[in-house]
Scaffold this active site. Structure first.
Site, PDB file in Angstrom:
ATOM      1  N   ASP A  71      16.282  11.043  -4.241  1.00 27.82           N
ATOM      2  CA  ASP A  71      17.565  10.380  -4.484  1.00 27.82           C
ATOM      3  C   ASP A  71      17.959  10.437  -5.957  1.00 27.82           C
ATOM      4  O   ASP A  71      19.102  10.749  -6.302  1.00 27.82           O
ATOM      5  CB  ASP A  71      17.501   8.914  -4.035  1.00 27.82           C
ATOM      6  CG  ASP A  71      17.220   8.783  -2.547  1.00 27.82           C
ATOM      7  OD1 ASP A  71      17.276   9.814  -1.856  1.00 27.82           O
ATOM      8  OD2 ASP A  71      16.948   7.661  -2.097  1.00 27.82           O
ATOM      9  N   HIS A 122      11.881  12.118   4.700  1.00 29.32           N
ATOM     10  CA  HIS A 122      10.491  11.653   4.607  1.00 29.32           C
ATOM     11  C   HIS A 122       9.541  12.788   4.229  1.00 29.32           C
ATOM     12  O   HIS A 122       8.378  12.789   4.609  1.00 29.32           O
ATOM     13  CB  HIS A 122      10.044  10.950   5.899  1.00 29.32           C
ATOM     14  CG  HIS A 122      10.735   9.634   6.099  1.00 29.32           C
ATOM     15  ND1 HIS A 122      10.308   8.472   5.496  1.00 29.32           N
ATOM     16  CD2 HIS A 122      11.853   9.321   6.787  1.00 29.32           C
ATOM     17  CE1 HIS A 122      11.136   7.486   5.831  1.00 29.32           C
ATOM     18  NE2 HIS A 122      12.080   7.976   6.606  1.00 29.32           N
TER      19      HIS A 122
HETATM   20  C1  GLA Z   1      14.619   6.852   0.825  1.00 29.57           C
HETATM   21  C2  GLA Z   1      13.796   7.175  -0.401  1.00 29.57           C
HETATM   22  C3  GLA Z   1      13.667   8.683  -0.600  1.00 29.57           C
HETATM   23  C4  GLA Z   1      13.215   9.382   0.671  1.00 29.57           C
HETATM   24  C5  GLA Z   1      14.047   8.923   1.862  1.00 29.57           C
HETATM   25  C6  GLA Z   1      13.543   9.476   3.180  1.00 29.57           C
HETATM   26  O1  GLA Z   1      15.936   7.251   0.625  1.00 29.57           O
HETATM   27  O2  GLA Z   1      14.392   6.626  -1.556  1.00 29.57           O
HETATM   28  O3  GLA Z   1      12.777   8.937  -1.663  1.00 29.57           O
HETATM   29  O4  GLA Z   1      11.854   9.170   0.902  1.00 29.57           O
HETATM   30  O5  GLA Z   1      14.084   7.506   1.968  1.00 29.57           O
HETATM   31  O6  GLA Z   1      13.696  10.855   3.211  1.00 29.57           O
END
Ligand code: GLA
Length: 340
Positions: A152, A17
């Site tokens: 991600d 986050h």
């Molecule tokens: C999801 C979102 C990411 C990130 C995570 C928490 O995976 O796709 O962008 O914010 O939550 O770290």
């Protein structure tokens, strides 16, 4: 034969986050993967088949409307490519995946990155891996309507198994760090929150509100936690997580550079505490899995990973012991070992 694009799942070691707060993250790739096979057509039709979802869909390049299901990730990528003025024709695509969905392992990002890679090869588009990550991110943000950060997509596009990828989301600086003498194990709790996307958006807004109340553009700009004292109690806890988590990423990078996996484990444990107590994204059955893992003699550290509200647990274990340790944890609590 068509063109196949593939992408691995990711597990985030620390830095949760923080990405939508222009912060620091440290994910790595794990073996489960998604493959998209694309065959170019001569017309503008698109047909999709997902073995993973046991479903099929059809669309036209000239009428791209979200269906609010898995097909949006593929059509969303085509949509971004077309908006960028790249030349596509219709295509037939088949999707296969071993990444559990909604498990906090970036199945959506992997599907977008694999789709973008397959379309790049099928239509000979000049796109490098960083552009692939940005296209995948835009597809999720704009077409799917999931306002996620960039972690991600970037790690799915440029990460490497066996290495952690340090990313400073503010300027997209990245650094590859060998993981060294540690086993990465992942337990899928099987818990899925009905409104995980809604909760995620609430956290995002809380972080934006906290930054605004402090007169800052993002929480990345907070110098130290004392500056948070004037926030209301909830925003203070949310912001404290982000500020201390960025610091944990810095310390994790130091630990990896020193080859100090025990220190890395402690940092991962502290991240769980912060996600549970300050950011409120864990749930009791996941806390139980994490606690059991942390008690295991072969485990250096464990925490909830991904967006939270359910999903998976990361376990860092002594080399060669990850599978057995994770199996012991699952037997004593719940869930399913998905890595190694
Ligand atoms: C999801 C979102 C990411 C990130 C995570 C928490 O995976 O796709 O962008 O914010 O939550 O770290």
């Amino acid at each position: 034969m068509g063109n196949t694009g593939a992408a691995n799942a990711r597990v985030n070691i620390v830095g949760e986050h923080t990405d939508y707060n222009a912060g620091l993250v440290l994910p790595t790739l794990i073996p489960p993967s998604t493959m998209v096979e694309v065959r170019a057509r001569t017309d503008r039709r698109v047909t999709l088949r997902s073995d993973a979802q046991n479903d099929a869909a059809e669309a036209s390049l000239d009428e791209r409307i979200p269906r609010r299901d898995w097909s949006d990730y593929v059509i969303g990528v085509a949509d971004v490519l077309l908006r960028r003025g790249l030349e596509l024709r219709g295509f037939d695509a088949v999707i296969r995946s071993t990444i559990p969905s909604s498990a906090g392992l970036a199945s959506s990002a992997a599907l977008c990155v694999a789709s973008a890679r397959a379309l790049r090869d099928a239509f000979r588009l000049a796109l490098d891996e960083r552009e692939i990550a940005l296209i995948a991110h835009e597809a999720e943000d704009r077409f799917v309507g999931a306002h996620v950060g960039l972690m991600d997509q970037l790690v799915c596009a440029i990460g490497r198994e066996g290495n952690a990828l340090f990313i400073d989301i503010r300027d997209h600086e990245t650094r590859d760090l060998p993981l060294g003498a540690v086993d990465i194990a992942v337990i899928d709790s099987g818990i899925r929150h009905d409104n995980a996307a809604g909760e995620y958006n609430v956290r995002r807004h809380e972080c934006e509100d906290a930054a605004q109340a402090l007169g800052l553009q993002t929480l990345r700009d907070v110098r130290d936690v004392d500056a948070l004292a004037r926030l209301d109690p909830t925003l203070q806890r949310r912001a404290r997580h982000v500020v201390t988590e960025n610091d944990r990423v810095r310390r994790a990078v130091d630990a990896l550079e020193r080859g100090d996996v025990a220190a890395l484990g402690t940092i991962v444990n502290l991240s769980h505490e912060s996600l549970r107590d300050d950011f409120d994204v864990s749930v009791p059955p996941i806390d139980a899995i994490v606690a059991a893992a942390q008690r295991d003699p072969d485990v250096y550290g464990a925490r909830i990973t991904g967006a939270g509200f359910g999903g998976s647990v990361l376990v860092l274990a002594r080399p060669g012991t990850g599978r057995a340790a994770a199996e012991r944890v699952v037997k004593a609590t719940s869930g399913r070992v998905v890595v190694p």
